[in-house]
Design a protein around this motif. Structure first.
Motif, PDB file in Angstrom:
ATOM      1  N   HIS A  71       0.832  -1.200   0.000  1.00  0.00           N
ATOM      2  CA  HIS A  71       0.000   0.000   0.000  1.00  0.00           C
ATOM      3  C   HIS A  71       0.869   1.254   0.000  1.00  0.00           C
TER       4      HIS A  71
ATOM      5  N   ALA B 161       0.995   3.980  -2.984  1.00  0.00           N
ATOM      6  CA  ALA B 161       0.605   5.345  -2.605  1.00  0.00           C
ATOM      7  C   ALA B 161       1.728   6.332  -2.910  1.00  0.00           C
TER       8      ALA B 161
ATOM      9  N   ALA C 191       1.776   6.971  -6.719  1.00  0.00           N
ATOM     10  CA  ALA C 191       0.660   7.809  -7.147  1.00  0.00           C
ATOM     11  C   ALA C 191       0.824   9.245  -6.662  1.00  0.00           C
TER      12      ALA C 191
ATOM     13  N   THR D 217      -6.961  13.908  -8.767  1.00  0.00           N
ATOM     14  CA  THR D 217      -7.060  12.698  -7.961  1.00  0.00           C
ATOM     15  C   THR D 217      -6.296  11.585  -8.664  1.00  0.00           C
ATOM     16  N   ALA D 218      -5.999  10.565  -7.913  1.00  0.00           N
ATOM     17  CA  ALA D 218      -5.331   9.394  -8.488  1.00  0.00           C
ATOM     18  C   ALA D 218      -5.927   8.143  -7.871  1.00  0.00           C
ATOM     19  N   GLU D 219      -6.053   7.125  -8.693  1.00  0.00           N
ATOM     20  CA  GLU D 219      -6.388   5.785  -8.228  1.00  0.00           C
ATOM     21  C   GLU D 219      -5.212   4.912  -8.601  1.00  0.00           C
ATOM     22  N   ALA D 220      -4.739   4.149  -7.653  1.00  0.00           N
ATOM     23  CA  ALA D 220      -3.560   3.337  -7.906  1.00  0.00           C
ATOM     24  C   ALA D 220      -3.782   1.926  -7.387  1.00  0.00           C
ATOM     25  N   ARG D 221      -3.231   0.976  -8.102  1.00  0.00           N
ATOM     26  CA  ARG D 221      -3.321  -0.419  -7.671  1.00  0.00           C
ATOM     27  C   ARG D 221      -2.019  -1.104  -8.052  1.00  0.00           C
TER      28      ARG D 221
ATOM     29  N   VAL E  37      -1.559   3.314 -12.336  1.00  0.00           N
ATOM     30  CA  VAL E  37      -2.006   4.569 -11.740  1.00  0.00           C
ATOM     31  C   VAL E  37      -2.850   5.317 -12.766  1.00  0.00           C
TER      32      VAL E  37
ATOM     33  N   ARG F 117      -6.654  11.648 -12.557  1.00  0.00           N
ATOM     34  CA  ARG F 117      -7.890  12.271 -13.047  1.00  0.00           C
ATOM     35  C   ARG F 117      -7.832  13.773 -12.794  1.00  0.00           C
TER      36      ARG F 117
ATOM     37  N   ASP G 232     -13.926  11.956 -18.033  1.00  0.00           N
ATOM     38  CA  ASP G 232     -13.399  10.600 -18.092  1.00  0.00           C
ATOM     39  C   ASP G 232     -12.867  10.221 -19.475  1.00  0.00           C
TER      40      ASP G 232
END
Length: 148
Positions: free
Chosen positions: A46, A50, A53, A75-79, A97, A100, A143
């Motif tokens: 994690h 994090a 990102a 914003t960011a979404e990360a996995r 990552v 947005r 988007d």
């Protein structure tokens, strides 16, 4: 020029570690997920994703500021995918990552230049990508994919 980043980790119990970033910052409790830990805080994976990102968002913001542009709320979404490597060891296999923007692309001047230059400024993702693939995409406020 180089900087030294220093943290101290102290075992609390089991796989829980208190991370001390120094007097000016709050501490953070990290933990491993079951079956090793109790999932009472972010795991090392994690924290890694994090950090990537966060650094990418900061680099994007830096590139925007060079052109005096405001993309709205970023914003960011990360996995990250964690799995076994060829030797059977658990490893971070990849990081994805998605950044947005709060505004639509048409409202941001010089966006092609910004999109073309922000990634090399990211210290963390550029360092990680030497050993782990890091895929970055950017989407605007509608988007719409701007970079993939």
């Amino acid at each position: 020029m180089s900087d030294i980043v220093h943290v101290t980790l102290t075992q609390q119990q089991g796989y829980q570690f208190l991370i001390d970033f120094g007097a000016a910052m709050p501490t953070l409790l990290a933990d491993e997920p079951p079956p090793l830990g109790e999932d009472s805080g972010p795991s090392p994976a994690h924290l890694l994703v994090a950090a990537a990102a966060n650094c990418l968002l900061a680099s994007f913001l830096f590139a925007l500021s060079k052109y005096k542009q405001d993309a709205g709320r970023l914003t960011a979404e990360a996995r990250c995918e964690v799995g076994r490597n060829a030797e059977g060891r658990m490893r971070v296999l990849s990081i994805d990552v998605v950044l947005r923007l709060g505004k639509v692309a048409a409202e941001i001047e010089h966006l092609d230049r910004i999109l073309g230059q922000f990634e090399p400024f990211c210290t963390v993702s550029q360092s990680i990508s030497a050993g782990v693939p890091v895929h970055v995409s950017v989407r605007d406020g509608r988007d719409t994919v701007l970079k993939d």
